[in-house]
Motif scaffolding. Structure first.
Motif, PDB file in Angstrom:
ATOM      1  N   ARG A  91       0.323  -4.118  -7.201  1.00 52.85           N
ATOM      2  CA  ARG A  91       0.394  -5.441  -6.559  1.00 52.85           C
ATOM      3  C   ARG A  91       1.770  -6.077  -6.703  1.00 52.85           C
ATOM      4  NH1 ARG A  91      -5.085  -5.880  -4.780  1.00 52.85           N
ATOM      5  NH2 ARG A  91      -5.268  -3.608  -4.720  1.00 52.85           N
ATOM      6  N   CYS A  92       2.160  -6.832  -5.664  1.00 56.79           N
ATOM      7  CA  CYS A  92       3.403  -7.593  -5.687  1.00 56.79           C
ATOM      8  C   CYS A  92       3.107  -9.034  -5.295  1.00 56.79           C
ATOM      9  CB  CYS A  92       4.407  -7.015  -4.688  1.00 56.79           C
ATOM     10  SG  CYS A  92       5.099  -5.432  -5.199  1.00 56.79           S
ATOM     11  N   ALA A  93       4.068  -9.922  -5.572  1.00 58.00           N
ATOM     12  CA  ALA A  93       3.891 -11.331  -5.206  1.00 58.00           C
ATOM     13  C   ALA A  93       3.940 -11.478  -3.683  1.00 58.00           C
ATOM     14  CB  ALA A  93       4.968 -12.184  -5.871  1.00 58.00           C
ATOM     15  N   SER A  94       4.798 -10.701  -3.047  1.00 58.49           N
ATOM     16  CA  SER A  94       4.892 -10.636  -1.586  1.00 58.49           C
ATOM     17  C   SER A  94       5.217  -9.190  -1.254  1.00 58.49           C
ATOM     18  CB  SER A  94       6.007 -11.556  -1.065  1.00 58.49           C
ATOM     19  OG  SER A  94       5.780 -12.901  -1.436  1.00 58.49           O
ATOM     20  N   TYR A  95       4.937  -8.779  -0.021  1.00 56.89           N
ATOM     21  CA  TYR A  95       5.174  -7.379   0.331  1.00 56.89           C
ATOM     22  C   TYR A  95       6.356  -7.221   1.282  1.00 56.89           C
ATOM     23  CZ  TYR A  95       0.995  -6.590  -2.262  1.00 56.89           C
ATOM     24  OH  TYR A  95       0.106  -6.558  -3.301  1.00 56.89           O
ATOM     25  N   CYS A  96       7.301  -6.365   0.861  1.00 60.10           N
ATOM     26  CA  CYS A  96       8.482  -6.060   1.670  1.00 60.10           C
ATOM     27  C   CYS A  96       8.064  -5.051   2.723  1.00 60.10           C
ATOM     28  CB  CYS A  96       9.580  -5.449   0.808  1.00 60.10           C
ATOM     29  SG  CYS A  96       9.992  -6.417  -0.651  1.00 60.10           S
ATOM     30  N   ARG A  97       8.419  -5.278   3.960  1.00 55.02           N
ATOM     31  CA  ARG A  97       7.941  -4.415   5.044  1.00 55.02           C
ATOM     32  C   ARG A  97       8.525  -3.010   4.974  1.00 55.02           C
ATOM     33  NH1 ARG A  97       3.641  -6.469   5.162  1.00 55.02           N
ATOM     34  NH2 ARG A  97       3.172  -4.817   6.665  1.00 55.02           N
ATOM     35  N   TYR A  98       9.597  -2.826   4.211  1.00 60.40           N
ATOM     36  CA  TYR A  98      10.251  -1.514   4.115  1.00 60.40           C
ATOM     37  C   TYR A  98       9.911  -0.844   2.790  1.00 60.40           C
ATOM     38  CZ  TYR A  98      12.964  -4.825   1.525  1.00 60.40           C
ATOM     39  OH  TYR A  98      13.294  -5.821   0.643  1.00 60.40           O
TER      40      TYR A  98
ATOM     41  N   ARG B  71       7.123   2.415  -1.507  1.00 60.91           N
ATOM     42  CA  ARG B  71       5.828   2.835  -2.052  1.00 60.91           C
ATOM     43  C   ARG B  71       4.657   2.250  -1.280  1.00 60.91           C
ATOM     44  NH1 ARG B  71       8.251   1.797  -7.188  1.00 60.91           N
ATOM     45  NH2 ARG B  71       9.629   3.577  -7.141  1.00 60.91           N
ATOM     46  N   SER B  72       4.840   2.007   0.023  1.00 60.72           N
ATOM     47  CA  SER B  72       3.766   1.385   0.798  1.00 60.72           C
ATOM     48  C   SER B  72       2.518   2.263   0.825  1.00 60.72           C
ATOM     49  CB  SER B  72       4.235   1.054   2.221  1.00 60.72           C
ATOM     50  OG  SER B  72       4.819   2.180   2.819  1.00 60.72           O
ATOM     51  N   ARG B  73       2.678   3.572   0.514  1.00 65.32           N
ATOM     52  CA  ARG B  73       1.492   4.448   0.500  1.00 65.32           C
ATOM     53  C   ARG B  73       0.491   4.019  -0.564  1.00 65.32           C
ATOM     54  NH1 ARG B  73       5.342   6.560  -2.492  1.00 65.32           N
ATOM     55  NH2 ARG B  73       4.875   7.650  -4.442  1.00 65.32           N
ATOM     56  N   VAL B  74       0.971   3.400  -1.647  1.00 64.03           N
ATOM     57  CA  VAL B  74       0.057   3.024  -2.733  1.00 64.03           C
ATOM     58  C   VAL B  74      -0.002   1.522  -3.001  1.00 64.03           C
ATOM     59  CG1 VAL B  74       0.092   5.190  -4.028  1.00 64.03           C
ATOM     60  CG2 VAL B  74       1.895   3.504  -4.442  1.00 64.03           C
ATOM     61  N   VAL B  75       0.966   0.767  -2.452  1.00 64.48           N
ATOM     62  CA  VAL B  75       1.091  -0.640  -2.806  1.00 64.48           C
ATOM     63  C   VAL B  75       0.253  -1.530  -1.890  1.00 64.48           C
ATOM     64  CG1 VAL B  75       2.797  -2.517  -2.626  1.00 64.48           C
ATOM     65  CG2 VAL B  75       3.289  -0.520  -4.044  1.00 64.48           C
TER      66      VAL B  75
ATOM     67  N   PRO C 241       5.584  -5.535 -12.207  1.00 62.97           N
ATOM     68  CA  PRO C 241       5.047  -5.739 -13.558  1.00 62.97           C
ATOM     69  C   PRO C 241       4.914  -7.219 -13.941  1.00 62.97           C
ATOM     70  CG  PRO C 241       6.804  -4.093 -13.582  1.00 62.97           C
ATOM     71  CD  PRO C 241       6.789  -4.682 -12.207  1.00 62.97           C
ATOM     72  N   LEU C 242       5.753  -8.078 -13.343  1.00 63.27           N
ATOM     73  CA  LEU C 242       5.700  -9.492 -13.753  1.00 63.27           C
ATOM     74  C   LEU C 242       4.509 -10.236 -13.138  1.00 63.27           C
ATOM     75  CD1 LEU C 242       9.421 -10.650 -14.010  1.00 63.27           C
ATOM     76  CD2 LEU C 242       7.922  -9.661 -15.736  1.00 63.27           C
ATOM     77  N   LEU C 243       3.672  -9.512 -12.380  1.00 65.94           N
ATOM     78  CA  LEU C 243       2.423 -10.140 -11.934  1.00 65.94           C
ATOM     79  C   LEU C 243       1.369 -10.080 -13.030  1.00 65.94           C
ATOM     80  CD1 LEU C 243       1.613  -9.428  -8.214  1.00 65.94           C
ATOM     81  CD2 LEU C 243       2.686 -11.394  -9.277  1.00 65.94           C
ATOM     82  N   PHE C 244       1.575  -9.229 -14.035  1.00 64.65           N
ATOM     83  CA  PHE C 244       0.651  -9.192 -15.167  1.00 64.65           C
ATOM     84  C   PHE C 244       0.788 -10.472 -15.983  1.00 64.65           C
ATOM     85  CE2 PHE C 244       0.324  -4.252 -15.742  1.00 64.65           C
ATOM     86  CZ  PHE C 244      -0.546  -4.209 -14.673  1.00 64.65           C
ATOM     87  N   SER C 245      -0.284 -10.827 -16.667  1.00 60.82           N
ATOM     88  CA  SER C 245      -0.208 -11.967 -17.580  1.00 60.82           C
ATOM     89  C   SER C 245       0.751 -11.621 -18.715  1.00 60.82           C
ATOM     90  CB  SER C 245      -1.589 -12.243 -18.171  1.00 60.82           C
ATOM     91  OG  SER C 245      -1.956 -11.168 -19.011  1.00 60.82           O
ATOM     92  N   ASP C 246       1.234 -12.634 -19.399  1.00 64.26           N
ATOM     93  CA  ASP C 246       2.135 -12.383 -20.531  1.00 64.26           C
ATOM     94  C   ASP C 246       1.476 -11.426 -21.519  1.00 64.26           C
ATOM     95  OD1 ASP C 246       3.640 -14.268 -19.254  1.00 64.26           O
ATOM     96  OD2 ASP C 246       3.707 -15.706 -20.911  1.00 64.26           O
ATOM     97  N   GLY C 247       0.184 -11.652 -21.794  1.00 62.41           N
ATOM     98  CA  GLY C 247      -0.525 -10.847 -22.786  1.00 62.41           C
ATOM     99  C   GLY C 247      -0.619  -9.381 -22.382  1.00 62.41           C
ATOM    100  N   LYS C 248      -0.950  -9.149 -21.113  1.00 59.35           N
ATOM    101  CA  LYS C 248      -1.115  -7.770 -20.648  1.00 59.35           C
ATOM    102  C   LYS C 248       0.229  -7.034 -20.650  1.00 59.35           C
ATOM    103  CE  LYS C 248      -3.387  -5.023 -17.173  1.00 59.35           C
ATOM    104  NZ  LYS C 248      -4.292  -4.965 -16.042  1.00 59.35           N
ATOM    105  N   LEU C 249       1.266  -7.730 -20.203  1.00 61.01           N
ATOM    106  CA  LEU C 249       2.602  -7.125 -20.192  1.00 61.01           C
ATOM    107  C   LEU C 249       3.063  -6.850 -21.623  1.00 61.01           C
ATOM    108  CD1 LEU C 249       4.902  -6.261 -18.361  1.00 61.01           C
ATOM    109  CD2 LEU C 249       5.751  -8.608 -18.398  1.00 61.01           C
ATOM    110  N   GLU C 250       2.772  -7.789 -22.516  1.00 62.57           N
ATOM    111  CA  GLU C 250       3.181  -7.607 -23.908  1.00 62.57           C
ATOM    112  C   GLU C 250       2.482  -6.398 -24.532  1.00 62.57           C
ATOM    113  OE1 GLU C 250       3.029 -11.033 -26.521  1.00 62.57           O
ATOM    114  OE2 GLU C 250       4.244  -9.910 -27.990  1.00 62.57           O
TER     115      GLU C 250
END
Ligand code: PLP
Length: 401
Positions: free
Chosen positions: A152-159, A162-166, A201-210
């Protein structure tokens, strides 16, 4: 020593544009922008959760704010089965609704050209799937790995390469097996550098990323950790003091952000980047060369100079990968080389990124440079400088003999 009389290379035009006249060189805030009649409370606008909840994801939401062209309308309708559309309000505000050629909208609003078939294009242009020893981990280079922590991303870049999995709507799914990844890394002591990417990765919560960072830091041979993220650009509200304090516990931790156009560097983005830098996180930027976005030397010069003001070192300029549906966004390799030529020597050396092609099929990143070496033999090296003047550097007498 200058070689007089020989001009082996045409002289290059100086870029004499004063910094203040470069495109969108100033930092500004675009909020509340399209949301001005909605009376959003500042604490909502400034919250990452609110920004994510209020992303533009449908045709109706788009058309509430801006007039689309036919290519965009058709593109949005068809995007749902390839790469989802999502645009944070913060980033959406950078779109100039009166400019159909707006460099921001080309990056995030789908167009019908995404469905065009091009025999050169691929679903996995960098051959990542074939370099995955365990699901979610790409190990292509000897001493470093790419760890895809989320799709997952905050917004999706059209180019998106990794669009096959994102984004969760494509043909493939990312089945990252965290335990298998950690076990692989524990066993492979040649790996000293882990790049966390995805998805973002920064879409994860602080706890999950930590949790991930802590586990990586428990592996003694992992020296260097970096995060690849576009969240500082799409969702600067996520760059909180708490996040930065958490990240600072896992140094040396570096971050590569992704900006393509100077307008993306708003006052909010600058504040987030400065906060990361103040917590000791060295920052690099990766840009993708995109037609109609940044395939212009003045635009790139403005971008790299603004990045330096935010304490971000331009790292790579990528030739756009041969991802399916990207033909309308790809610029020529020549354009990339010319842009580098018009930066090198003409602006701060720290501001000049390395132009690379990620070799189609899986060869990794290959640097592509303008030719400054005109001739090289045992006796001498003939070079030209950024102005096109030629010089000769003789080899040491001992080597020549
Ligand atoms: C880009 C990339 C890296 C990191 O490469 P650097 O040149 O060190 O930034 C590592 N693994 C993969 C698969 C990559 O694509």
């Amino acid at each position: 020593m200058e070689t007089p009389g020989v001009i082996l290379h045409p002289p290059f035009k100086y870029m004499r544009t004063p910094p203040s006249l470069l495109p969108e060189k100033e930092f500004r805030s675009h909020a509340p922008g399209y949301w001005k009649n909605k009376k959003i409370a500042p604490e909502d606008w400034n919250s990452a959760a609110w920004q994510l909840r209020n992303r533009i994801t449908t045709l109706a939401q788009l058309e509430e704010h801006i007039e689309l062209c036919e290519e965009e309308r058709a593109g949005v309708i068809l995007s749902g089965n390839k790469l989802a559309m999502a645009i944070t309000p913060h980033y959406f505000n950078l779109i100039d609704g009166d400019d159909p050629e707006c460099p921001i909208r080309r990056q995030v609003i789908p167009r019908i050209e995404e469905t065009w078939e091009d025999p050169d294009e691929m679903a996995d242009p960098c051959g990542e799937d074939s370099h995955m020893p365990v699901p979610g981990l790409v190990h292509r280079y000897p001493d470093r790995v790419l760890f895809l922590v989320t799709d997952r991303c905050a917004s999706y870049c059209r180019y998106c390469t990794r669009s096959r999995v994102v984004s969760g709507v494509g043909e493939q799914e990312l089945h990252t097996d965290y335990e298998a990844v950690f076990r692989y890394l524990e066993k492979h002591d040649e790996v000293r550098d882990v790049l966390l990417s995805g998805g973002d990765p920064l879409l994860f919560s602080d706890g999950k990323l930590e949790g991930i960072l802590k586990r990586l830091r428990s592996i003694p041979h992992i020296e260097f950790i970096r995060i690849g993220s576009r969240v500082p650009i799409f969702l600067p509200q996520r760059i909180t003091p708490e996040l930065c304090q958490m990240l600072a516990k896992y140094h040396p931790l570096w971050m590569s952000v992704h900006t393509n156009h100077p307008r993306e560097l708003t006052t909010e983005v600058k504040a987030g980047l400065e906060r990361l830098a103040n917590h000791g996180i060295p920052l690099g930027n990766q840009s993708v060369l995109l037609r109609g976005v940044n395939d212009d030397a003045d635009v790139m010069k403005s971008l790299v100079q603004k990045l330096l003001m935010c304490r971000v070192r331009p790292y790579y300029l990528y030739q756009c990968d041969l991802i399916q549906g990207s033909s309308h966004l790809r610029a020529s390799v020549n354009t990339g080389v010319e842009i580098i030529e018009q930066l090198r020597g003409h602006t701060t050396g720290y501001g000049v990124p390395q132009f690379v092609i990620d070799a189609p099929g899986g060869g990794g990143k290959v640097p592509v440079n303008p030719d400054y070496v005109l001739l090289r033999d045992e006796q001498r090296t003939l070079i030209r400088n950024f102005e096109g003047r030629t010089f000769e550097y003789p080899e040491p007498a001992m080597v020549r003999a």
